[in-house]
Scaffold this motif. Sequence first.
Motif, PDB file in Angstrom:
ATOM      1  N   GLU A   1      -7.358  17.282 107.901  1.00 34.37           N
ATOM      2  CA  GLU A   1      -6.491  17.659 109.037  1.00 34.37           C
ATOM      3  C   GLU A   1      -6.101  16.623 109.542  1.00 34.37           C
ATOM      4  N   GLN A   2      -4.569  16.786 109.887  1.00 27.78           N
ATOM      5  CA  GLN A   2      -3.764  15.959 110.576  1.00 27.78           C
ATOM      6  C   GLN A   2      -3.011  16.522 111.845  1.00 27.78           C
ATOM      7  N   LEU A   3      -2.852  15.839 112.681  1.00 22.17           N
ATOM      8  CA  LEU A   3      -1.824  16.279 114.042  1.00 22.17           C
ATOM      9  C   LEU A   3      -0.625  15.536 113.709  1.00 22.17           C
ATOM     10  N   PHE A   4       0.329  16.095 113.691  1.00 28.13           N
ATOM     11  CA  PHE A   4       2.012  15.492 114.007  1.00 28.13           C
ATOM     12  C   PHE A   4       2.563  15.955 115.468  1.00 28.13           C
ATOM     13  N   ALA A   5       3.466  14.949 115.661  1.00 27.18           N
ATOM     14  CA  ALA A   5       4.259  15.388 116.735  1.00 27.18           C
ATOM     15  C   ALA A   5       5.596  14.592 116.490  1.00 27.18           C
ATOM     16  N   ASN A   6       6.855  15.233 116.949  1.00 27.32           N
ATOM     17  CA  ASN A   6       8.222  14.756 116.910  1.00 27.32           C
ATOM     18  C   ASN A   6       9.083  15.012 118.051  1.00 27.32           C
ATOM     19  N   ILE A   7       9.778  14.169 118.359  1.00 21.52           N
ATOM     20  CA  ILE A   7      10.817  14.326 119.321  1.00 21.52           C
ATOM     21  C   ILE A   7      12.191  13.685 118.917  1.00 21.52           C
ATOM     22  N   GLN A   8      13.184  14.625 119.032  1.00 20.50           N
ATOM     23  CA  GLN A   8      14.448  13.927 118.175  1.00 20.50           C
ATOM     24  C   GLN A   8      15.727  14.533 118.915  1.00 20.50           C
ATOM     25  N   GLU A   9      16.835  13.893 118.949  1.00 18.35           N
ATOM     26  CA  GLU A   9      17.972  14.486 119.513  1.00 18.35           C
ATOM     27  C   GLU A   9      19.164  14.412 118.281  1.00 18.35           C
ATOM     28  N   ASN A  10      19.875  15.724 118.077  1.00 17.38           N
ATOM     29  CA  ASN A  10      20.698  15.742 116.928  1.00 17.38           C
ATOM     30  C   ASN A  10      22.131  16.160 117.895  1.00 17.38           C
ATOM     31  N   MET A  11      23.165  16.108 117.067  1.00 18.59           N
ATOM     32  CA  MET A  11      24.539  16.487 117.430  1.00 18.59           C
ATOM     33  C   MET A  11      25.027  17.298 116.148  1.00 18.59           C
ATOM     34  N   ASN A  12      26.080  18.289 116.722  1.00 11.72           N
ATOM     35  CA  ASN A  12      26.749  18.852 115.769  1.00 11.72           C
ATOM     36  C   ASN A  12      28.276  18.470 115.704  1.00 11.72           C
ATOM     37  N   SER A  13      28.854  17.948 115.062  1.00 15.67           N
ATOM     38  CA  SER A  13      30.019  17.642 115.031  1.00 15.67           C
ATOM     39  C   SER A  13      31.177  18.425 115.142  1.00 15.67           C
ATOM     40  N   PHE A  14      32.397  18.584 115.527  1.00 18.63           N
ATOM     41  CA  PHE A  14      33.092  19.613 115.697  1.00 18.63           C
ATOM     42  C   PHE A  14      33.696  20.122 114.431  1.00 18.63           C
ATOM     43  N   ALA A  15      33.732  21.326 114.151  1.00 17.79           N
ATOM     44  CA  ALA A  15      34.210  21.810 112.889  1.00 17.79           C
ATOM     45  C   ALA A  15      35.706  21.574 112.499  1.00 17.79           C
ATOM     46  N   ALA A  16      35.916  21.087 111.530  1.00 21.45           N
ATOM     47  CA  ALA A  16      37.218  20.802 111.074  1.00 21.45           C
ATOM     48  C   ALA A  16      38.013  21.814 110.329  1.00 21.45           C
ATOM     49  N   THR A  17      38.155  22.962 111.405  1.00 23.22           N
ATOM     50  CA  THR A  17      38.882  24.257 110.963  1.00 23.22           C
ATOM     51  C   THR A  17      39.734  24.506 112.115  1.00 23.22           C
ATOM     52  N   GLY A  18      40.756  25.692 111.792  1.00 20.76           N
ATOM     53  CA  GLY A  18      41.315  26.019 112.822  1.00 20.76           C
ATOM     54  C   GLY A  18      41.520  27.531 113.298  1.00 20.76           C
ATOM     55  N   TYR A  19      42.617  28.196 113.084  1.00 26.05           N
ATOM     56  CA  TYR A  19      42.589  29.636 113.463  1.00 26.05           C
ATOM     57  C   TYR A  19      41.397  30.471 113.272  1.00 26.05           C
ATOM     58  N   GLY A  20      40.972  30.972 114.437  1.00 22.27           N
ATOM     59  CA  GLY A  20      39.839  32.206 114.209  1.00 22.27           C
ATOM     60  C   GLY A  20      38.521  31.447 114.039  1.00 22.27           C
ATOM     61  N   SER A  21      38.365  30.270 114.278  1.00 25.78           N
ATOM     62  CA  SER A  21      37.147  29.480 114.330  1.00 25.78           C
ATOM     63  C   SER A  21      36.525  28.992 115.578  1.00 25.78           C
TER      64      SER A  21
ATOM     65  N   PRO B   1      37.980  22.989 118.031  1.00 29.95           N
ATOM     66  CA  PRO B   1      39.063  22.579 118.985  1.00 29.95           C
ATOM     67  C   PRO B   1      40.504  22.843 118.370  1.00 29.95           C
ATOM     68  N   TRP B   2      40.462  22.979 117.255  1.00 32.94           N
ATOM     69  CA  TRP B   2      41.918  23.278 116.818  1.00 32.94           C
ATOM     70  C   TRP B   2      42.178  24.554 116.493  1.00 32.94           C
ATOM     71  N   ALA B   3      41.406  25.609 117.195  1.00 32.88           N
ATOM     72  CA  ALA B   3      41.442  27.056 117.050  1.00 32.88           C
ATOM     73  C   ALA B   3      41.885  27.604 118.564  1.00 32.88           C
ATOM     74  N   VAL B   4      42.449  26.468 119.425  1.00 30.74           N
ATOM     75  CA  VAL B   4      42.938  26.998 120.612  1.00 30.74           C
ATOM     76  C   VAL B   4      44.440  27.439 120.616  1.00 30.74           C
ATOM     77  N   SER B   5      44.968  28.018 121.701  1.00 31.56           N
ATOM     78  CA  SER B   5      46.382  28.548 121.485  1.00 31.56           C
ATOM     79  C   SER B   5      47.189  27.956 121.681  1.00 31.56           C
ATOM     80  N   ASP B   6      47.102  26.785 122.321  1.00 33.59           N
ATOM     81  CA  ASP B   6      48.433  25.811 122.647  1.00 33.59           C
ATOM     82  C   ASP B   6      47.995  24.430 122.762  1.00 33.59           C
ATOM     83  N   GLN B   7      49.125  23.368 122.741  1.00 37.40           N
ATOM     84  CA  GLN B   7      48.729  22.008 122.811  1.00 37.40           C
ATOM     85  C   GLN B   7      48.054  21.595 124.155  1.00 37.40           C
ATOM     86  N   ALA B   8      48.383  22.344 125.299  1.00 34.27           N
ATOM     87  CA  ALA B   8      47.654  21.980 126.482  1.00 34.27           C
ATOM     88  C   ALA B   8      46.210  22.245 126.513  1.00 34.27           C
ATOM     89  N   ASP B   9      46.074  23.417 125.816  1.00 37.46           N
ATOM     90  CA  ASP B   9      44.488  23.742 125.705  1.00 37.46           C
ATOM     91  C   ASP B   9      43.756  22.676 124.963  1.00 37.46           C
TER      92      ASP B   9
END
Length: 894
Positions: free
Chosen positions: A635-655, A658-666
């Motif tokens: 038998e083994q006991l295990f434990a883990n704590i971790q932080e992760n990040m999801n980078s911004f998707a490099a896509t535009g319209y319909g996604s 950040p590049w899917a917003v309506s105008d440059q101001a947004d």
Amino acid sequence: MTPPSRYPRRTVLLLSAGATILTHSLSSAFAAPSTPVHIAPQPMAQALVTLGHQTGRNIIFTSDAVAHLRAPAVDGTLSPDDAVKRLLRGSGLKAEAMPDGGVIIRKDPSARPKPQRLREAQAHDIEQIVATGHRTRSVMSVSGDEMQTLMPGQSPMQALDLLPGVTFTNVDPWGNNEQNSSIYVHGFNQNQLGYTMDGVPLGAGAYGNYNGLSPQRAAISEDIGSVSLSSGAGALGTASTSNLGGTIEFTTRDPKQKAGATINQTFGSYSTFRTFARVDTGNFGNGNSAYMAFARQDARPWNLGNANRQGGYQVNGKFVHKGENTTITAYFDWQNKAEPNTQGLTAPTDLYARGAFFPDLNAAMAGYPAESSTKAGPATPNNKYYFSAAQRTDYLTYLKISHRFSPNLNWDNQLYFHYDDGAGVVATSIRTNAILTILGSYLDPTGTKYIKNGQFTYSVAGIDPKVWNATGGTGFAVRTTEYSDYRGGLISTLHYRLGHHNIELGGWYERNNNEQGRYWYPLTQNDTLTPYTRPTNPLFTQWNNAFYTNTFVTHLQDSWKVTSRLTLTAGFKSEMVYTNGTLPVAALPQSLASSVKGAKKIVDTSTNTVAGGTIPSYKPFLPAFGALWNVTRHEQLFANIQENMNSFAATGYGSTSPWAVSDQADFEKFKRSGKPETSWTYETGIRTSHPINTRILTGVSGQLEYYHVDFYNRLGTISPPGQGISGVGNTVANLGSVSTNGMDMSFTLRFGPHFSIYDAVSYVSSIYGNDFMDGATLYATKDKKVPAIPAWSDKFAVNYNQGGFNAQFSGSYMGVRPGTITNSVMVPPRVQLAFSSSYTFHQIPHMNSLKLQFNASNLTNARSWSTIAAGDASTYTGYPTAPRMFFGTVSAAF
């Protein structure tokens, strides 16, 4: 959303713990102490897992290497090296030391197994689903052999559905259709997981390619050796910037050491005809070996007409050189496929209506009113498509060099390159306000007679003749979303063992250039086009996006063997992702508009509508801390704590980007205050691998795990609260947090060498932490469950083998799923059952083996929803479960 005040305190605690481990004295030379070892006779795979538990040594092997082998009894107080030698004696296997203190088990080409072992090899090893030991986190794997037992040629993603905590759905029995493929792991969807194959990053799992490809396009199914799921948090060295909810690692098979060839032919329901062929060179001197493999898939989609076909061609090649201190691996993959899609159906409806009209254009035209009619088209079932398909061509290659400088120092370097050329093609009815607004904005922007509330409409005066004639006069138009993706990178990892510490230092760099464009084409009765060809000469380009991304990830980790039973790990990674999104062609604002009450004309024809510029996704310190305690020999006991990040998707319209917003101001506003999605994952559990010496039950193995996840800065697409008279477009906003709690339990019971029962039960509760506004509408989602995820699920597999015969009965239960974000509608539960049987003949002249296999999917022909897209009001959109199908496979090995 800003995390709670405990966030900084937690980070400081982890920093302190990591610093303590990383700075501990590393002066003494490590000599592995002897330890009591007690292993009963059993399958070699299970014996190696048990030995790893008892010695604390990380033992790595592939299912191919140990297939059909039985291990002898090993009993006594032994060093790890002596225990491994005794276990492998006479097996035809050898152990190679790794710099981190572990060992790799490989076939020894110079060894000949003893006759007794050859006789024992007649019985199949039934341990195919395992909880990987010697990890501080939950890792479970399915072998490539088990994948092919479940369904020959299936997507490796579908095989994961056998594991606890995983919900995979697809309208296709092989799980290959990417448009409606869905996977959830511990509350996260497919775009929030990390994927690698042989260490090469496969991207974020997006259907619309922007930084990778699906695993079934990266390798032929039969060439996959194993698939492993880290369901809580992946290893720090995983090459991914989207692994909020864990990582999925695919490993391809190595070339065989003996020259030979394999041919598989599968045939069955809906004109299925799949061919797989592979030629192995064997060891041709100096540790060199290679193979070439070919696959062709051809079948009729079950819910489309006879003229529709799905599948394509794929080629794999792999070369391996194993020198005394250097291992070189080179890999190549090419695939080309066209896969028809079906439009999602809006509940409630007839789940088993025909999915598209192709090739019967007359039937498609008859199903909708003519140009001058103001009568609406059919509502449900939602058969607006004449056809739809995903066309994909990929080239993937890598070169990996691993060099051992000394027994304690190893350096791995891997170069890779991937090119994708793809398109999503849809022949859609133009008789909807949304489609007419797009077409009218470009083809007749002054047609005010056909504009109502700022949108083109057929409800008053029929369809604008200019739009009707320009699109071909059939009432349909062809829309394509076309992709190209060039990416390449380098992964470099240094492994150093010093004293009781195994230190890992690594870096990953990738350059990715991807482009996406939306084009519209006419569809006439003389030139109807097909789902399998790319149209040319578009009527107009609606938009075109181009993205240039540089990814830099580094990590440092120390694994400290405090005692023979206790191991602590600590480390961190830094992620820096810089994406420059540009818009060579911006969409007309009106083509993105929503209804504007009282508007009698197109309110805005400016082209300055969508953002362009650079936004970084940056987290310099993402910590991880873990512990592993061998409580007993089993038998083994295990434990883990971790932080992760999801980078911004490099896509535009319909996604959701950040590049899917309506105008440059947004865009500029998001650039100042927007945050990437992040998660903190906490998991703990117990593993066991226990031989039991009774007449009936001979062994039990399994894992019980509890996990908690805090998910912050969840991004979503909404309408701005005060979008004004233009009514144009959406924006991307931070919708708050999600909290997840869950438990997974899986176990395998072995009844002698021929019979086993596997079961995995899971509970998960993912709860929204906030309400949000979409335009002027408040959505009360706080304390509601995240949709499309069942709270309860269960999977099982019963396996029997005797001599050359093998049979497996498997199934899955998926509980009730919320169908809307406010939980106002629920999706009924689903039960799926499958059966597989095979017989392998060995003593055939001029042939190593001949295998006959039979598979049946959805045994009860259950009519249910598979993948669903959650709604925000009173309904949802989904896809049906494939009906019962039968398949036969003939496999010959030479």
